[in-house]
Design an enzyme around this catalytic site. Structure first.
Site, PDB file in Angstrom:
ATOM      1  N   ASP A  21      41.073 -30.213  30.342  1.00  0.00           N
ATOM      2  CA  ASP A  21      41.649 -30.847  29.159  1.00  0.00           C
ATOM      3  C   ASP A  21      42.707 -31.883  29.510  1.00  0.00           C
ATOM      4  OD1 ASP A  21      41.970 -31.109  26.323  1.00  0.00           O
ATOM      5  OD2 ASP A  21      43.724 -29.825  26.382  1.00  0.00           O
ATOM      6  N   SER A  81      43.325 -32.489  21.006  1.00  0.00           N
ATOM      7  CA  SER A  81      41.961 -31.972  21.115  1.00  0.00           C
ATOM      8  C   SER A  81      41.525 -31.361  19.787  1.00  0.00           C
ATOM      9  CB  SER A  81      41.882 -30.908  22.209  1.00  0.00           C
ATOM     10  OG  SER A  81      42.300 -31.434  23.449  1.00  0.00           O
ATOM     11  N   GLN A 115      34.107 -33.025  24.948  1.00  0.00           N
ATOM     12  CA  GLN A 115      35.306 -32.842  24.126  1.00  0.00           C
ATOM     13  C   GLN A 115      35.408 -33.939  23.081  1.00  0.00           C
ATOM     14  OE1 GLN A 115      39.412 -33.765  25.619  1.00  0.00           O
ATOM     15  NE2 GLN A 115      39.781 -31.588  25.276  1.00  0.00           N
TER      16      GLN A 115
END
Length: 295
Positions: A214, A237, A287
């Site tokens: 991430d 996110s 993502q």
């Protein structure tokens, strides 16, 4: 290096960053299927998304048989996490099969869900085998660290984020910080590895890499728009998916090949493939996240 040499001091500091990550992943069991996690001291009130994902995966892994390995996870970031408070992780045992096991984890703060993760585990077995090839890139030893790359610009903007001792060493193969104010192709390749030694437990390597996955992926969605991490952009996110193909160690060099598929409606979508240094594809990541100009 000897314990009195400058190199030993560097190794001691970087290992401390990894030890701090292991502390984050060492959840406290407080009831059957219920765990508690902490956040590190931070000037940022919002919890880093990779931390919540890694902790949730640890919670799920603690409720399955030791011989199983996670092969996929799908997660949604529902609300910002509060770094001042512990996070509760509630695990639901959805399925226990002969080959596959499924868990659902909900992270809770202030009595509300802030994050949801579904993870599937599999007993290792043999089968057909092929994968995409690793791109040709410079070796990590020939590239500067993230702190070295950003030192001058960070000093000019009095931005101390790049002085932090991170648990992962990140080395970009493609662009330099001076390039970030011109339009760039929507891809980047980054070498990464834990800055210290991790225990041999495969679960810890998987959760540590989930944490690191991430760190840079959503940045790829800004490259065509001449924007970077020091610009006035709000990023967060929204969801995160990973597929784990083959074994790996997160404390050895891994190449994170990243590309942005689309950016629209204040959302960016990016995908990544992670390879071992000898070219084996070990993880695939997708993502989506917010990419808004800050008000």
């Amino acid at each position: 290096p000897t314990r009195s040499s400058p190199m030993w001091e560097i190794e001691r500091v970087t290992q401390a960053a990894v030890d701090a990550l292991l502390t984050l992943l060492d959840l406290e069991p407080i009831e059957v299927n219920m765990f508690r996690g902490i956040s590190p001291p931070s000037e940022q009130q919002r919890v880093f998304g990779g931390q919540v994902a890694g902790q949730a995966l640890i919670a799920a892994a603690r409720t399955v048989e030791p011989e199983t390995r996670v092969h996929s996870l799908h997660a949604y970031f529902l609300r910002p996490g509060d770094s001042r408070l512990p996070i509760l992780y509630e695990v639901q045992r959805i399925r226990d099969g002969l080959s596959f096991t499924t868990r659902r984890v909900t992270a809770i703060q202030h009595g509300r869900a802030i994050f949801s993760l579904s993870a599937s585990f599999q007993v290792p077995e043999d089968g057909f085998d092929h994968s995409a090839p690793m791109p040709e890139v410079p070796t990590p030893e020939t590239l500067p660290t993230m702190q070295e790359r950003w030192a001058q610009i960070a000093a000019e903007h009095d931005d101390r984020r790049f002085e932090m001792d991170l648990p992962f060493d990140l080395r970009n193969c493609d662009w330099s910080p001076e390039d970030r104010h011109r339009e760039l192709p929507p891809y980047q390749r980054i070498w990464m590895k834990a800055t210290g030694t991790l225990p041999d437990d495969p679960v810890l390597h998987t959760c540590a890499l989930t944490y690191a996955s991430d760190m840079t992926l959503l940045d790829t969605a800004l490259l065509p728009h001449a924007l970077g991490p020091i610009d006035n952009v709000f990023m967060a996110s929204l969801d995160h998916a990973m597929w784990f193909h083959r074994p790996f160690r997160a404390d050895e060099w891994l190449l994170y090949q990243q590309s942005s598929i689309s950016t629209s409606g204040s959302r960016g979508l990016a995908q990544g493939n992670i390879f071992t240094k000898d070219g084996k594809l070990v993880v695939t990541v997708v993502q989506e996240g917010l990419t808004r100009l800050a008000k």
